[in-house]
Design a protein around this motif. Structure first.
Motif, PDB file in Angstrom:
ATOM      1  N   SER A   3       0.821  -1.207   0.000  1.00 47.65           N
ATOM      2  CA  SER A   3       0.000   0.000   0.000  1.00 47.65           C
ATOM      3  C   SER A   3       0.859   1.262   0.000  1.00 47.65           C
ATOM      4  N   GLU A   4       1.896   1.281   0.811  1.00 47.29           N
ATOM      5  CA  GLU A   4       2.742   2.471   0.908  1.00 47.29           C
ATOM      6  C   GLU A   4       3.410   2.784  -0.420  1.00 47.29           C
ATOM      7  N   GLU A   5       3.902   1.755  -1.103  1.00 41.60           N
ATOM      8  CA  GLU A   5       4.568   1.983  -2.386  1.00 41.60           C
ATOM      9  C   GLU A   5       3.580   2.493  -3.429  1.00 41.60           C
ATOM     10  N   GLN A   6       2.377   1.941  -3.437  1.00 40.25           N
ATOM     11  CA  GLN A   6       1.373   2.418  -4.381  1.00 40.25           C
ATOM     12  C   GLN A   6       1.061   3.891  -4.147  1.00 40.25           C
ATOM     13  N   GLN A   7       0.945   4.281  -2.895  1.00 37.26           N
ATOM     14  CA  GLN A   7       0.666   5.684  -2.597  1.00 37.26           C
ATOM     15  C   GLN A   7       1.837   6.575  -3.007  1.00 37.26           C
ATOM     16  N   GLN A   8       3.052   6.059  -2.917  1.00 32.72           N
ATOM     17  CA  GLN A   8       4.208   6.829  -3.372  1.00 32.72           C
ATOM     18  C   GLN A   8       4.172   7.045  -4.879  1.00 32.72           C
ATOM     19  N   TRP A   9       3.815   5.994  -5.635  1.00 34.36           N
ATOM     20  CA  TRP A   9       3.680   6.158  -7.085  1.00 34.36           C
ATOM     21  C   TRP A   9       2.593   7.177  -7.408  1.00 34.36           C
ATOM     22  N   LEU A  10       1.482   7.096  -6.706  1.00 37.16           N
ATOM     23  CA  LEU A  10       0.392   8.035  -6.947  1.00 37.16           C
ATOM     24  C   LEU A  10       0.807   9.461  -6.598  1.00 37.16           C
ATOM     25  N   THR A  11       1.585   9.606  -5.537  1.00 31.00           N
ATOM     26  CA  THR A  11       2.112  10.924  -5.189  1.00 31.00           C
ATOM     27  C   THR A  11       2.958  11.481  -6.320  1.00 31.00           C
ATOM     28  N   LEU A  12       3.819  10.636  -6.885  1.00 35.52           N
ATOM     29  CA  LEU A  12       4.655  11.071  -8.006  1.00 35.52           C
ATOM     30  C   LEU A  12       3.811  11.452  -9.219  1.00 35.52           C
ATOM     31  N   HIS A  13       2.745  10.691  -9.466  1.00 34.77           N
ATOM     32  CA  HIS A  13       1.876  11.032 -10.598  1.00 34.77           C
ATOM     33  C   HIS A  13       1.215  12.390 -10.378  1.00 34.77           C
ATOM     34  N   LEU A  14       0.780  12.633  -9.164  1.00 33.41           N
ATOM     35  CA  LEU A  14       0.177  13.930  -8.857  1.00 33.41           C
ATOM     36  C   LEU A  14       1.193  15.067  -8.975  1.00 33.41           C
ATOM     37  N   LEU A  15       2.439  14.783  -8.623  1.00 37.99           N
ATOM     38  CA  LEU A  15       3.474  15.816  -8.665  1.00 37.99           C
ATOM     39  C   LEU A  15       3.947  16.108 -10.080  1.00 37.99           C
ATOM     40  N   TYR A  16       4.125  15.045 -10.883  1.00 43.36           N
ATOM     41  CA  TYR A  16       4.804  15.215 -12.175  1.00 43.36           C
ATOM     42  C   TYR A  16       3.950  14.843 -13.375  1.00 43.36           C
ATOM     43  N   GLY A  17       2.728  14.355 -13.136  1.00 39.91           N
ATOM     44  CA  GLY A  17       1.761  14.167 -14.198  1.00 39.91           C
ATOM     45  C   GLY A  17       2.300  13.461 -15.423  1.00 39.91           C
ATOM     46  N   GLY A  18       2.083  14.079 -16.593  1.00 39.74           N
ATOM     47  CA  GLY A  18       2.467  13.468 -17.858  1.00 39.74           C
ATOM     48  C   GLY A  18       3.813  13.919 -18.384  1.00 39.74           C
ATOM     49  N   ARG A  19       4.696  14.391 -17.534  1.00 42.63           N
ATOM     50  CA  ARG A  19       6.022  14.853 -17.994  1.00 42.63           C
ATOM     51  C   ARG A  19       6.916  13.630 -18.196  1.00 42.63           C
ATOM     52  N   ARG A  20       6.742  12.979 -19.343  1.00 39.19           N
ATOM     53  CA  ARG A  20       7.355  11.667 -19.530  1.00 39.19           C
ATOM     54  C   ARG A  20       8.881  11.718 -19.609  1.00 39.19           C
ATOM     55  N   SER A  21       9.442  12.788 -20.158  1.00 30.52           N
ATOM     56  CA  SER A  21      10.904  12.869 -20.208  1.00 30.52           C
ATOM     57  C   SER A  21      11.488  12.965 -18.810  1.00 30.52           C
ATOM     58  N   LEU A  22      10.817  13.696 -17.936  1.00 30.62           N
ATOM     59  CA  LEU A  22      11.274  13.780 -16.547  1.00 30.62           C
ATOM     60  C   LEU A  22      11.112  12.431 -15.857  1.00 30.62           C
ATOM     61  N   TRP A  23       9.979  11.779 -16.094  1.00 30.10           N
ATOM     62  CA  TRP A  23       9.771  10.447 -15.521  1.00 30.10           C
ATOM     63  C   TRP A  23      10.890   9.491 -15.932  1.00 30.10           C
ATOM     64  N   ARG A  24      11.237   9.483 -17.211  1.00 26.33           N
ATOM     65  CA  ARG A  24      12.281   8.561 -17.678  1.00 26.33           C
ATOM     66  C   ARG A  24      13.587   8.819 -16.947  1.00 26.33           C
ATOM     67  N   ALA A  25      13.921  10.092 -16.767  1.00 24.74           N
ATOM     68  CA  ALA A  25      15.166  10.425 -16.073  1.00 24.74           C
ATOM     69  C   ALA A  25      15.113   9.982 -14.613  1.00 24.74           C
ATOM     70  N   LEU A  26      13.996  10.189 -13.979  1.00 23.26           N
ATOM     71  CA  LEU A  26      13.859   9.800 -12.572  1.00 23.26           C
ATOM     72  C   LEU A  26      13.934   8.280 -12.410  1.00 23.26           C
ATOM     73  N   LEU A  27      13.221   7.538 -13.260  1.00 29.79           N
ATOM     74  CA  LEU A  27      13.210   6.078 -13.146  1.00 29.79           C
ATOM     75  C   LEU A  27      14.571   5.480 -13.472  1.00 29.79           C
ATOM     76  N   ALA A  28      15.317   6.149 -14.337  1.00 24.77           N
ATOM     77  CA  ALA A  28      16.648   5.649 -14.677  1.00 24.77           C
ATOM     78  C   ALA A  28      17.674   5.938 -13.582  1.00 24.77           C
ATOM     79  N   SER A  29      17.369   6.917 -12.734  1.00 25.41           N
ATOM     80  CA  SER A  29      18.364   7.381 -11.757  1.00 25.41           C
ATOM     81  C   SER A  29      18.106   6.919 -10.331  1.00 25.41           C
ATOM     82  N   PHE A  30      16.859   6.589 -10.002  1.00 24.09           N
ATOM     83  CA  PHE A  30      16.515   6.225  -8.633  1.00 24.09           C
ATOM     84  C   PHE A  30      15.849   4.860  -8.609  1.00 24.09           C
ATOM     85  N   ALA A  31      16.097   4.118  -7.562  1.00 25.86           N
ATOM     86  CA  ALA A  31      15.711   2.707  -7.507  1.00 25.86           C
ATOM     87  C   ALA A  31      14.255   2.475  -7.130  1.00 25.86           C
TER      88      ALA A  31
END
Length: 361
Positions: A3-31
């Motif tokens: 549950s906690e991890e799902q809420q973290q993903w949802l938090t990120l979606h609320l924060l960064y929405g559809g900014r896919r280039s930023l998402w790619r950089a974040l997912l490539a850099s953080f575990a």
């Protein structure tokens, strides 16, 4: 996923929405999503990401919204599927801009099966409707899933014919997975949840804004081995799907149309530009033959020896992540052929995919 991890993903979606280039950089850099949320500006800078993009994560309002969304997903019995998850569909992970998060209602495993997208006009003629039904039924008989966009016309006929044939159909939505559009397809959407899968990259509650439909189309083609355009005008969403499919190295098929029928002019344009002309379902299955044969063997639980071409691919896949494009370059074969081989190896449990990269299990 906890549950906690799902809420973290949802938090990120609320924060960064559809900014896919930023998402790619974040997912490539953080575990993990927690690592992204906990990282400070210096860690962003060290990862090569401009910290000016960072938003405040500790907002009580954002956390409350994420909790409400998590509870809504629970009520919907919906699944949250991040790009980094092992169950993320490998074909979709390979497109240039894969959705960082998918929201799924139904059986998420169906997103990983070989599928054919069938798209076309919202106001087709009787021949277009007949073709959508016949090709959808033929795809099901070949153990292919049928992917479309739940729209009126060709999309709806393709979905319904797959269901009528006891097949798997995947509806890619331009709305949240809790909001059926058009409303008249609510009963069909409910049936797809029971026997197929609804999928969207939009947050639950998202309405059908015009900008979301072209973005939805790249997912339709990204989930599929190929795209069949049954009937399309010169300017239509179906042509957008077909052109995105070509950019994704997918096969594009089109039915020829009369030169006197403006509603089919888009299909003729695709054929002029190099799409494969289709007059019967076998024209599609010949082009997709390698993967279809493998899928049939797996569905029938036939034990077959690994073909030499798969051995060559498997030999190049190690325990460090590598992209399909890199493997294709190493072996001197096309990316679509490489993706087909990698999917078969994944179905055999020999290869897994994480964040669009392949490695041995």
């Amino acid at each position: 996923m906890q549950s906690e991890e799902q809420q973290q993903w949802l938090t990120l979606h609320l924060l960064y929405g559809g900014r896919r280039s930023l998402w790619r950089a974040l997912l490539a850099s953080f575990a993990s999503p927690a690592a992204i949320l906990e990282a400070g500006p210096e860690q962003w800078r060290a990862a090569g990401i401009n910290p000016s993009n960072q938003r405040r994560q500790a907002s009580a309002t954002i956390q409350k919204q994420a909790l409400a969304l998590y509870q809504q997903l629970q009520r919907l019995e919906a699944e949250l599927l991040p790009l980094t998850a092992p169950g993320y569909p490998c074909l979709l992970a390979q497109i240039p801009d894969p959705p960082p998060l998918l929201y799924v209602r139904g059986n998420a495993d169906y997103l990983r099966r070989p599928s054919l997208a069938i798209v076309g006009s919202r106001k087709p003629g009787s021949a277009g409707l007949r073709a959508a039904a016949e090709f959808s039924t033929a795809a099901v008989r070949q153990d292919l899933g049928v992917v479309s966009g739940l729209a009126l016309g060709v999309d709806a006929r393709a979905h319904q014919s797959a269901l009528d044939s006891d097949g798997i159909t995947i509806a890619v939505m331009a709305t949240g997975v809790d909001y059926c559009y058009p409303r008249r397809h609510q009963a069909m959407a409910s049936e797809i949840i029971r026997r197929g899968v609804l999928v969207s990259e939009a947050l639950p509650g998202s309405k059908p804004l015009p900008s979301r439909f072209p973005q939805r189309n790249r997912i339709i083609s990204g989930l599929s081995l190929g795209v069949l355009v049954v009937e399309a005008a010169q300017r239509s969403g179906s042509l957008i799907t077909a052109r995105v499919a070509l950019e994704q190295n997918r096969e594009v098929f089109a039915l020829p149309q009369s030169v006197y029928y403006g509603g089919g002019a888009g299909c003729n344009s695709l054929l002029r530009d190099g799409a494969t002309l289709v007059t019967c379902a076998d024209d599609i299955f010949v082009e997709l033959g390698m993967l279809l044969q493998a899928q049939q063997a797996l569905q029938q639980d036939v034990k077959v020896e690994l073909p030499s071409e798969l051995l060559a691919v498997y030999a190049m896949v190690g325990f460090e992540p590598v992209s399909a494009d890199a493997l294709a370059d190493l072996l001197g074969i096309g990316t679509p052929t490489m993706l087909a081989a990698l999917m078969e190896l994944q179905l055999r449990g020999m290869v897994r995919v994480e964040a669009g990269q392949f490695m041995r299990t």
